[in-house]
Design an enzyme around this catalytic site. Structure first.
Site, PDB file in Angstrom:
ATOM      1  N   THR A  27     -44.309   9.173  35.638  1.00 22.02           N
ATOM      2  CA  THR A  27     -44.928   8.022  34.993  1.00 22.02           C
ATOM      3  C   THR A  27     -46.222   7.674  35.715  1.00 22.02           C
ATOM      4  O   THR A  27     -46.223   7.437  36.920  1.00 22.02           O
ATOM      5  CB  THR A  27     -43.966   6.811  35.018  1.00 22.02           C
ATOM      6  OG1 THR A  27     -42.820   7.142  34.238  1.00 22.02           O
ATOM      7  CG2 THR A  27     -44.622   5.575  34.456  1.00 22.02           C
ATOM      8  N   ALA A  60     -42.266  10.591  30.892  1.00 27.19           N
ATOM      9  CA  ALA A  60     -41.368   9.912  29.969  1.00 27.19           C
ATOM     10  C   ALA A  60     -42.155   9.094  28.961  1.00 27.19           C
ATOM     11  O   ALA A  60     -43.072   8.346  29.320  1.00 27.19           O
ATOM     12  CB  ALA A  60     -40.426   9.001  30.753  1.00 27.19           C
ATOM     13  N   HIS A 181     -34.097  11.888  28.553  1.00 31.10           N
ATOM     14  CA  HIS A 181     -34.056  11.173  29.836  1.00 31.10           C
ATOM     15  C   HIS A 181     -32.749  10.395  29.939  1.00 31.10           C
ATOM     16  O   HIS A 181     -32.618   9.297  29.417  1.00 31.10           O
ATOM     17  CB  HIS A 181     -35.257  10.232  29.929  1.00 31.10           C
ATOM     18  CG  HIS A 181     -35.549   9.755  31.321  1.00 31.10           C
ATOM     19  ND1 HIS A 181     -34.651   9.832  32.352  1.00 31.10           N
ATOM     20  CD2 HIS A 181     -36.667   9.164  31.849  1.00 31.10           C
ATOM     21  CE1 HIS A 181     -35.195   9.335  33.448  1.00 31.10           C
ATOM     22  NE2 HIS A 181     -36.409   8.924  33.163  1.00 31.10           N
ATOM     23  N   ASN A 184     -31.929   7.733  36.095  1.00 29.27           N
ATOM     24  CA  ASN A 184     -32.711   6.640  36.701  1.00 29.27           C
ATOM     25  C   ASN A 184     -32.385   5.247  36.183  1.00 29.27           C
ATOM     26  O   ASN A 184     -33.229   4.354  36.226  1.00 29.27           O
ATOM     27  CB  ASN A 184     -34.210   6.908  36.542  1.00 29.27           C
ATOM     28  CG  ASN A 184     -34.721   7.925  37.546  1.00 29.27           C
ATOM     29  OD1 ASN A 184     -33.993   8.321  38.449  1.00 29.27           O
ATOM     30  ND2 ASN A 184     -35.953   8.359  37.386  1.00 29.27           N
ATOM     31  N   TYR A 186     -31.916   4.136  33.153  1.00 29.79           N
ATOM     32  CA  TYR A 186     -32.461   3.740  31.854  1.00 29.79           C
ATOM     33  C   TYR A 186     -31.346   3.739  30.802  1.00 29.79           C
ATOM     34  O   TYR A 186     -30.178   3.876  31.128  1.00 29.79           O
ATOM     35  CB  TYR A 186     -33.641   4.634  31.488  1.00 29.79           C
ATOM     36  CG  TYR A 186     -34.791   4.484  32.460  1.00 29.79           C
ATOM     37  CD1 TYR A 186     -35.416   3.242  32.638  1.00 29.79           C
ATOM     38  CD2 TYR A 186     -35.241   5.548  33.233  1.00 29.79           C
ATOM     39  CE1 TYR A 186     -36.457   3.086  33.555  1.00 29.79           C
ATOM     40  CE2 TYR A 186     -36.274   5.398  34.147  1.00 29.79           C
ATOM     41  CZ  TYR A 186     -36.871   4.166  34.307  1.00 29.79           C
ATOM     42  OH  TYR A 186     -37.889   4.004  35.217  1.00 29.79           O
ATOM     43  N   ASN A 241     -33.114   1.561  39.780  1.00 31.56           N
ATOM     44  CA  ASN A 241     -33.094   0.465  38.796  1.00 31.56           C
ATOM     45  C   ASN A 241     -31.720  -0.184  38.657  1.00 31.56           C
ATOM     46  O   ASN A 241     -31.279  -0.534  37.565  1.00 31.56           O
ATOM     47  CB  ASN A 241     -33.583   0.975  37.428  1.00 31.56           C
ATOM     48  CG  ASN A 241     -35.026   1.417  37.474  1.00 31.56           C
ATOM     49  OD1 ASN A 241     -35.890   0.681  37.950  1.00 31.56           O
ATOM     50  ND2 ASN A 241     -35.314   2.616  36.998  1.00 31.56           N
ATOM     51  N   ARG A 273     -30.879  12.039  47.148  1.00 35.82           N
ATOM     52  CA  ARG A 273     -31.681  11.616  48.302  1.00 35.82           C
ATOM     53  C   ARG A 273     -32.997  10.977  47.884  1.00 35.82           C
ATOM     54  O   ARG A 273     -33.587  10.198  48.628  1.00 35.82           O
ATOM     55  CB  ARG A 273     -31.957  12.820  49.212  1.00 35.82           C
ATOM     56  CG  ARG A 273     -32.840  13.879  48.567  1.00 35.82           C
ATOM     57  CD  ARG A 273     -33.095  15.075  49.447  1.00 35.82           C
ATOM     58  NE  ARG A 273     -33.820  16.109  48.730  1.00 35.82           N
ATOM     59  CZ  ARG A 273     -33.520  17.398  48.782  1.00 35.82           C
ATOM     60  NH1 ARG A 273     -32.496  17.809  49.502  1.00 35.82           N
ATOM     61  NH2 ARG A 273     -34.227  18.286  48.101  1.00 35.82           N
TER      62      ARG A 273
END
Length: 375
Positions: A27, A60, A181, A184, A186, A241, A273
């Site tokens: 991003t 993304a 995706h 993370n 989302y 997140n 990690r």
């Protein structure tokens, strides 16, 4: 030649790659405003990082207007955005590269200032992101995240349809494939994980129900592209997140085994990690390796990303833990990264302050190496 395993050929779906060093989706928040369409500067950036027979996974891109959580990220749901991406794809293809587009919906990782009509972001359940994590509003204020609105069951097919249309749009733009995706923290991962999915309908409860959205979206993309041009990204043991599953092995084992039956182009991991590396410099200690844990149950091409050096990447491929390695932050500051690693040229350090937003600085102004051997 340095790193012979990293610089060996690999077939990904129908594409014959000349090396196994991929560019990870990054991003960068430099799309045109207000259209959120890619622009010539973006095409230049991707072209700089293209090598013949190399794989780029483009940043993304939200599949719908409600899928945004950051300013200046490019979308893939309007004609202007499709046209902008076509310029990027053409620039990559002109240099002999292969490029997939990552399809995205941020879910609760957003703010009402980004949402059409100023409504609350959506999520599987009304579970807020922990208050110690902050977000930026559309006008630049740093604030806590809001409690999202839980999606109604009858709204979920619309999310799946938006991903399918975005897959069609990516094909119209000329991409070589798409990546879903699912990492993370989302929207898709919010459905996967028990701490964010408190639903009692067919999309919540047991593991099979929580993986349903991931599978429906992946199947929708397959209906557009065929399985061998669709990839999926996951982040087992990740903490980005506000994500995190108390016991990740049963959930991700089921998800990966389910995906394994589809014949996908690849599965793409973010190593634990490096989870949350977009926000800060992280190197979490005493965490497992996703590629080592799940390689035994994945039969297809496996890409792993997160904190790799050339040495570690070559060793992972040599050991059979992964088939390719995606590099992110260090690809920002070294547009000729494959060449530098192959020939042992020194790497340019990146400047985190210029990662997000802006123009050329920290984006297209990093130099290529002059080609002189190190002293």
């Amino acid at each position: 030649m340095n790193f012979p395993h990293l610089f060996s050929p690999l077939k990904v779906g129908p594409y014959q790659l000349k090396h196994r060093l991929a560019m990870a989706p990054l991003t960068r928040m430099r799309a045109a405003k207000p259209s959120l369409a890619p622009r010539p500067l973006n095409a230049q950036y991707y072209a700089q990082r293209t090598t013949p027979g190399g794989l780029i996974i483009a940043e993304a891109s939200p599949v719908m207007a409600t899928g945004f959580g950051s300013p200046g990220v490019p979308g893939i749901y309007t004609e202007l955005q499709i046209e902008g991406w076509r310029e990027v794809v053409d620039a990559v293809h002109a240099k002999g590269g292969t490029i997939f587009l990552q399809l995205w919906h941020v879910g609760r990782v957003s703010h009402s200032s980004f949402q059409p009509g100023g409504v609350l972001p959506v999520a599987p359940s009304a579970v807020p992101i922990p208050p110690e994590l902050k977000t930026m509003t559309a006008d630049g204020k740093v604030v806590p995240y809001e409690t999202p609105r839980a999606l109604e069951t009858n709204e979920i097919p619309g999310i799946v349809a938006a991903f399918k249309q975005a897959a069609r749009n990516a094909m119209q733009a000329g991409f070589d494939g798409v990546e879903i995706h699912g990492a993370n923290g989302y929207l898709i991962e919010q459905f996967l994980q028990s701490r964010t999915n408190l639903r009692t309908d067919r999309y919540g409860g047991g593991i099979e129900n929580r993986t349903r959205l991931l599978m429906e979206i992946t199947q929708a993309a397959i209906e557009v592209w065929g399985a061998n041009r669709v990839g999926v990204r996951l982040s087992p043991y990740g903490v980005a997140n506000g994500s995190g599953e108390p016991n990740p092995m049963p959930l991700y084992s089921h998800a990966i085994q389910s995906l394994n039956t589809l014949g996908l182009a690849y599965l793409h991991f973010i190593e634990p990690r490096s989870s949350g590396a977009g926000r800060a410099e992280v190197n979490h200690q005493n965490v497992p390796s996703a590629m080592v844990l799940f390689r035994p149950i994945w039969d297809g091409v496996l890409i792993s990303a997160g904190g790799f050096t050339g040495e570690a990447a070559d060793a992972a491929i040599a050991a059979g833990h992964a088939d390719a390695i995606a590099f992110g932050r260090i690809f920002i500051s070294n547009p000729d990264l494959p060449r530098r690693l192959r020939h042992g040229f020194p790497l340019t350090p990146y400047n985190r302050a210029t990662f997000y937003g802006g123009e050329e600085t920290g984006y297209t102004d990093y130099p290529v190496h002059d080609g002189m051997a190190p002293a």
